[in-house]
Scaffold this active site. Structure first.
Site, PDB file in Angstrom:
ATOM      1  N   ASN A 210      43.964  60.457 130.431  1.00 49.93           N
ATOM      2  CA  ASN A 210      43.483  59.381 131.301  1.00 49.93           C
ATOM      3  C   ASN A 210      43.139  59.905 132.691  1.00 49.93           C
ATOM      4  O   ASN A 210      43.328  59.213 133.695  1.00 49.93           O
ATOM      5  CB  ASN A 210      44.565  58.291 131.412  1.00 49.93           C
ATOM      6  CG  ASN A 210      44.011  56.987 131.958  1.00 49.93           C
ATOM      7  OD1 ASN A 210      42.874  56.628 131.681  1.00 49.93           O
ATOM      8  ND2 ASN A 210      44.794  56.285 132.766  1.00 49.93           N
TER       9      ASN A 210
ATOM     10  N   SER B 111      59.138  51.042 136.226  1.00 48.38           N
ATOM     11  CA  SER B 111      58.271  49.955 136.687  1.00 48.38           C
ATOM     12  C   SER B 111      59.085  48.690 136.905  1.00 48.38           C
ATOM     13  O   SER B 111      60.100  48.465 136.227  1.00 48.38           O
ATOM     14  CB  SER B 111      57.211  49.707 135.601  1.00 48.38           C
ATOM     15  OG  SER B 111      56.571  48.475 135.825  1.00 48.38           O
TER      16      SER B 111
ATOM     17  N   TYR C 140      54.529  48.389 126.333  1.00 46.63           N
ATOM     18  CA  TYR C 140      54.517  49.277 127.511  1.00 46.63           C
ATOM     19  C   TYR C 140      55.797  49.084 128.311  1.00 46.63           C
ATOM     20  O   TYR C 140      56.521  50.038 128.619  1.00 46.63           O
ATOM     21  CB  TYR C 140      53.291  48.999 128.396  1.00 46.63           C
ATOM     22  CG  TYR C 140      53.440  49.588 129.777  1.00 46.63           C
ATOM     23  CD1 TYR C 140      53.347  50.959 129.996  1.00 46.63           C
ATOM     24  CD2 TYR C 140      53.724  48.771 130.888  1.00 46.63           C
ATOM     25  CE1 TYR C 140      53.528  51.498 131.258  1.00 46.63           C
ATOM     26  CE2 TYR C 140      53.901  49.299 132.145  1.00 46.63           C
ATOM     27  CZ  TYR C 140      53.807  50.663 132.330  1.00 46.63           C
ATOM     28  OH  TYR C 140      53.996  51.201 133.586  1.00 46.63           O
TER      29      TYR C 140
ATOM     30  N   LYS D   9      59.376  51.598 129.146  1.00 44.06           N
ATOM     31  CA  LYS D   9      60.017  51.920 130.439  1.00 44.06           C
ATOM     32  C   LYS D   9      61.501  51.560 130.379  1.00 44.06           C
ATOM     33  O   LYS D   9      62.356  52.298 130.859  1.00 44.06           O
ATOM     34  CB  LYS D   9      59.324  51.160 131.571  1.00 44.06           C
ATOM     35  CG  LYS D   9      57.884  51.589 131.822  1.00 44.06           C
ATOM     36  CD  LYS D   9      57.806  53.031 132.284  1.00 44.06           C
ATOM     37  CE  LYS D   9      56.376  53.482 132.498  1.00 44.06           C
ATOM     38  NZ  LYS D   9      56.243  54.927 132.694  1.00 44.06           N
TER      39      LYS D   9
HETATM   40  P1  NAD Z   1      47.536  57.530 135.128  1.00 41.74           P
HETATM   41  O1  NAD Z   1      47.100  57.156 133.768  1.00 41.74           O
HETATM   42  O2  NAD Z   1      46.523  57.625 136.202  1.00 41.74           O
HETATM   43  O3  NAD Z   1      48.354  58.892 135.089  1.00 41.74           O
HETATM   44  C1  NAD Z   1      49.110  59.294 133.968  1.00 41.74           C
HETATM   45  C2  NAD Z   1      48.728  60.725 133.648  1.00 41.74           C
HETATM   46  O4  NAD Z   1      49.499  61.175 132.531  1.00 41.74           O
HETATM   47  C3  NAD Z   1      47.255  60.890 133.274  1.00 41.74           C
HETATM   48  O5  NAD Z   1      46.696  61.955 134.017  1.00 41.74           O
HETATM   49  C4  NAD Z   1      47.288  61.208 131.778  1.00 41.74           C
HETATM   50  O6  NAD Z   1      46.204  62.023 131.385  1.00 41.74           O
HETATM   51  C5  NAD Z   1      48.633  61.883 131.642  1.00 41.74           C
HETATM   52  N1  NAD Z   1      49.237  61.790 130.320  1.00 41.74           N
HETATM   53  C6  NAD Z   1      49.360  60.685 129.531  1.00 41.74           C
HETATM   54  N2  NAD Z   1      49.984  60.998 128.380  1.00 41.74           N
HETATM   55  C7  NAD Z   1      50.260  62.336 128.442  1.00 41.74           C
HETATM   56  C8  NAD Z   1      50.889  63.243 127.556  1.00 41.74           C
HETATM   57  N3  NAD Z   1      51.359  62.856 126.374  1.00 41.74           N
HETATM   58  N4  NAD Z   1      51.000  64.536 127.935  1.00 41.74           N
HETATM   59  C9  NAD Z   1      50.521  64.947 129.125  1.00 41.74           C
HETATM   60  N5  NAD Z   1      49.906  64.132 130.003  1.00 41.74           N
HETATM   61  C10 NAD Z   1      49.787  62.837 129.661  1.00 41.74           C
HETATM   62  O7  NAD Z   1      48.691  56.488 135.551  1.00 41.74           O
HETATM   63  P2  NAD Z   1      49.389  56.248 136.971  1.00 41.74           P
HETATM   64  O8  NAD Z   1      48.951  54.927 137.461  1.00 41.74           O
HETATM   65  O9  NAD Z   1      49.239  57.442 137.822  1.00 41.74           O
HETATM   66  O10 NAD Z   1      50.891  56.096 136.485  1.00 41.74           O
HETATM   67  C11 NAD Z   1      51.788  57.185 136.464  1.00 41.74           C
HETATM   68  C12 NAD Z   1      53.106  56.737 135.874  1.00 41.74           C
HETATM   69  O11 NAD Z   1      53.614  55.635 136.630  1.00 41.74           O
HETATM   70  C13 NAD Z   1      53.003  56.232 134.434  1.00 41.74           C
HETATM   71  O12 NAD Z   1      54.161  56.630 133.742  1.00 41.74           O
HETATM   72  C14 NAD Z   1      52.964  54.729 134.590  1.00 41.74           C
HETATM   73  O13 NAD Z   1      53.455  54.064 133.461  1.00 41.74           O
HETATM   74  C15 NAD Z   1      53.895  54.530 135.782  1.00 41.74           C
HETATM   75  N6  NAD Z   1      53.632  53.280 136.502  1.00 41.74           N
HETATM   76  C16 NAD Z   1      52.376  53.010 136.966  1.00 41.74           C
HETATM   77  C17 NAD Z   1      52.115  51.820 137.629  1.00 41.74           C
HETATM   78  C18 NAD Z   1      50.731  51.516 138.134  1.00 41.74           C
HETATM   79  O14 NAD Z   1      50.475  50.363 138.497  1.00 41.74           O
HETATM   80  N7  NAD Z   1      49.817  52.449 138.235  1.00 41.74           N
HETATM   81  C19 NAD Z   1      53.153  50.907 137.829  1.00 41.74           C
HETATM   82  C20 NAD Z   1      54.431  51.207 137.348  1.00 41.74           C
HETATM   83  C21 NAD Z   1      54.664  52.414 136.688  1.00 41.74           C
HETATM   84  C1  UD1 Z   2      50.595  44.686 135.672  1.00 39.85           C
HETATM   85  C2  UD1 Z   2      51.391  44.784 134.409  1.00 39.85           C
HETATM   86  C3  UD1 Z   2      52.690  45.506 134.682  1.00 39.85           C
HETATM   87  C4  UD1 Z   2      52.426  46.845 135.334  1.00 39.85           C
HETATM   88  C5  UD1 Z   2      51.602  46.607 136.597  1.00 39.85           C
HETATM   89  C6  UD1 Z   2      51.243  47.844 137.318  1.00 39.85           C
HETATM   90  C7  UD1 Z   2      50.689  42.830 133.070  1.00 39.85           C
HETATM   91  C8  UD1 Z   2      51.115  41.505 132.495  1.00 39.85           C
HETATM   92  N1  UD1 Z   2      51.614  43.463 133.850  1.00 39.85           N
HETATM   93  O1  UD1 Z   2      51.333  43.923 136.603  1.00 39.85           O
HETATM   94  O2  UD1 Z   2      53.422  45.682 133.495  1.00 39.85           O
HETATM   95  O3  UD1 Z   2      53.637  47.499 135.648  1.00 39.85           O
HETATM   96  O4  UD1 Z   2      50.392  45.939 136.229  1.00 39.85           O
HETATM   97  O5  UD1 Z   2      50.247  48.555 136.652  1.00 39.85           O
HETATM   98  O6  UD1 Z   2      49.599  43.304 132.826  1.00 39.85           O
HETATM   99  N2  UD1 Z   2      44.851  39.111 138.451  1.00 39.85           N
HETATM  100  C9  UD1 Z   2      43.754  38.291 138.532  1.00 39.85           C
HETATM  101  N3  UD1 Z   2      42.562  38.770 138.045  1.00 39.85           N
HETATM  102  C10 UD1 Z   2      42.422  40.015 137.523  1.00 39.85           C
HETATM  103  C11 UD1 Z   2      43.556  40.851 137.453  1.00 39.85           C
HETATM  104  C12 UD1 Z   2      44.760  40.355 137.924  1.00 39.85           C
HETATM  105  O7  UD1 Z   2      43.840  37.145 139.003  1.00 39.85           O
HETATM  106  O8  UD1 Z   2      41.314  40.369 137.093  1.00 39.85           O
HETATM  107  C13 UD1 Z   2      46.144  38.624 139.009  1.00 39.85           C
HETATM  108  C14 UD1 Z   2      47.274  38.574 137.998  1.00 39.85           C
HETATM  109  O9  UD1 Z   2      47.315  37.347 137.341  1.00 39.85           O
HETATM  110  C15 UD1 Z   2      48.498  38.813 138.930  1.00 39.85           C
HETATM  111  C16 UD1 Z   2      47.946  39.712 140.040  1.00 39.85           C
HETATM  112  O10 UD1 Z   2      46.527  39.538 140.009  1.00 39.85           O
HETATM  113  O11 UD1 Z   2      48.897  37.588 139.510  1.00 39.85           O
HETATM  114  C17 UD1 Z   2      48.260  41.184 139.847  1.00 39.85           C
HETATM  115  O12 UD1 Z   2      47.857  41.581 138.528  1.00 39.85           O
HETATM  116  P1  UD1 Z   2      47.860  43.120 138.066  1.00 39.85           P
HETATM  117  O13 UD1 Z   2      47.194  43.955 139.079  1.00 39.85           O
HETATM  118  O14 UD1 Z   2      47.350  43.168 136.667  1.00 39.85           O
HETATM  119  O15 UD1 Z   2      49.401  43.513 138.120  1.00 39.85           O
HETATM  120  P2  UD1 Z   2      50.665  42.805 137.414  1.00 39.85           P
HETATM  121  O16 UD1 Z   2      50.267  41.750 136.478  1.00 39.85           O
HETATM  122  O17 UD1 Z   2      51.636  42.454 138.488  1.00 39.85           O
END
Ligand code: NAD
Ligand code: UD1
Length: 336
Positions: free
Chosen positions: A35, A124, A149, A153
């Site tokens: 990704n 998360s 998902y 976690k």
């Molecule tokens: P991202 O997808 O941008 O980064 C994840 C990276 O891991 C990517 O570069 C992908 O290529 C790599 N990857 C996936 N599976 C792999 C594997 N099997 N082996 C090696 N590399 C692998 O996501 P992000 O937003 O940077 O998130 C990073 C971490 O934080 C994730 O574990 C995600 O679940 C967690 N997280 C993200 C959010 C968010 O909103 N972005 C919120 C809560 C938790």
């Molecule tokens: C989502 C994930 C959560 C994850 C987090 C960070 C779901 C149900 N939850 O959280 O597990 O850890 O992202 O990656 O997907 N919204 C709109 N229009 C849009 C998109 C979102 O109105 O097109 C609203 C949603 O209803 C919410 C807020 O924006 O109220 C934030 O949404 P989003 O960015 O998807 O994050 P979460 O739902 O909080």
């Protein structure tokens, strides 16, 4: 001694790599580019003017991991690698359990056998489920997750907790992220979602840049100040800096600790739209749509534990999150 960053080419990983390099750490990035693109790491080097080591490897590849641990002197691991799309996880649960849980178990086995027992893990706020009332505290009950998902976690937190209980030489830090948005202020790295964004901020910024026509606001009848969903948005650079503090803790002492990484403030969907319009000068076309399945009205953190124990506080406000997202999106309309 080096820090191994799994998933370091991704959104949060690449920003954390910048802060690690700026703080003087030697880093090794491992990613399978499922990704992400190698361009993000090129830009990390460009921003910091520092070098890093890279291995294209999957965290489920035990042999590949063993080779890295044999070759490199890894002191601690920051573990970002994983799949993160909530909707997709409902369609492909096995892939999510295999990649996230299987991958983490394989990584920990390789770490244990190499004698590297310090890990900082990307959890998360989703582990709090939908029953708890915000502000969410680390002492609240977790579980009751509503999608595979989120369940990965929750299970991984449990696995790492059990690992520490079985062997007190481990240092485990579980970081519960709230809603990471924003980008590095250089505008060179940022979030690069594949296809139609699921999350709010990338959707807004793609509407602003003309890639999407109209934002659907999912529900305006929630019990919040304007009826739209409230979340704790956190600047990705603040989040990255939280990892440095967590790493320092893991390097200093053994234990199993969990921290919220959030600002403690909740903003609604319409607050974010307005802040983005002000930061970008672009009007965001939106319409009110039905609620999205699984969404809750309000979710924000109590971040006081991270402040007290790690000395970490999020410093960047919503205006800065929008400004930096806009710089990244407008200068890189098609991502990397
Ligand atoms: P991202 O997808 O941008 O980064 C994840 C990276 O891991 C990517 O570069 C992908 O290529 C790599 N990857 C996936 N599976 C792999 C594997 N099997 N082996 C090696 N590399 C692998 O996501 P992000 O937003 O940077 O998130 C990073 C971490 O934080 C994730 O574990 C995600 O679940 C967690 N997280 C993200 C959010 C968010 O909103 N972005 C919120 C809560 C938790
Ligand atoms: C989502 C994930 C959560 C994850 C987090 C960070 C779901 C149900 N939850 O959280 O597990 O850890 O992202 O990656 O997907 N919204 C709109 N229009 C849009 C998109 C979102 O109105 O097109 C609203 C949603 O209803 C919410 C807020 O924006 O109220 C934030 O949404 P989003 O960015 O998807 O994050 P979460 O739902 O909080």
């Amino acid at each position: 001694m080096s820090i191994l960053v799994t998933g370091g080419a991704g959104f949060i990983g690449s920003h954390t790599c910048v802060e690690l390099l700026e703080a003087g750490y030697d880093i090794i990035v491992l990613d399978n580019f499922y990704n992400s693109k190698s361009e993000s790491l090129k830009r990390v080097k460009e921003i910091t003017n520092k070098d890093l080591k890279f291995y294209e490897c999957d965290i489920r590849d035990r042999k590949g991991l063993d080779e890295i641990f044999a070759k490199e002197n890894v002191e601690a691991v920051i573990h970002f690698a994983g799949l993160k799309a909530v909707g997709e996880s409902c369609q492909k649960p096995l892939e999510y359990y295999d990649n996230n849980i299987g991958g983490t178990v394989t990584l920990c086995e390789a770490m244990r056998d190499a004698g590297c027992k310090k890990i900082v893990f990307s959890s998360s706020a989703t582990v709090y489920g939908s029953e708890n009332i915000s502000p969410l505290k680390e002492t609240m009950k977790t579980g009751g997750t509503t999608n595979p998902y989120g369940t990965t976690k929750y299970y991984i937190e449990q696995i790492l907790t059990d690992l520490y209980a079985s062997d007190n030489e481990w240092s485990v830090v579980l970081l519960r992220y709230f809603n990471p948005i924003g980008a590095h202020e250089s505008g060179r790295i940022g979030e690069n979602p594949n296809g139609i964004p699921n999350n709010l901020m990338p959707y807004i910024s793609q509407v602003a840049v003309g890639k999407r026509e109209c934002l659907s606001v999912f529900g305006n009848d929630y019990d919040t100040h304007d009826g739209t969903g409230v979340r704790d948005y956190i600047h990705v650079v603040d989040l990255a800096l939280g990892h440095i503090k967590a790493l320092e803790k893991a390097l200093k002492e053994t234990g199993c600790n969990v921290y919220n990484l959030g600002t403690g403030k909740g903003y609604s969907v319409l607050d974010l739209v307005k802040a983005f319009e002000e930061a970008s000068g672009v009007k965001i076309n939106y319409k009110i749509a039905p609620r999205r399945d699984g969404d809750i009205a309000t979710c924000y953190s109590d971040p006081s534990k991270a402040k007290e124990e790690l000395g970490w506080v999020a410093e960047r406000g919503l205006d800065k999150m929008c400004e930096d997202t806009w710089r990244w999106q407008s200068q890189n309309p098609d991502g990397f």
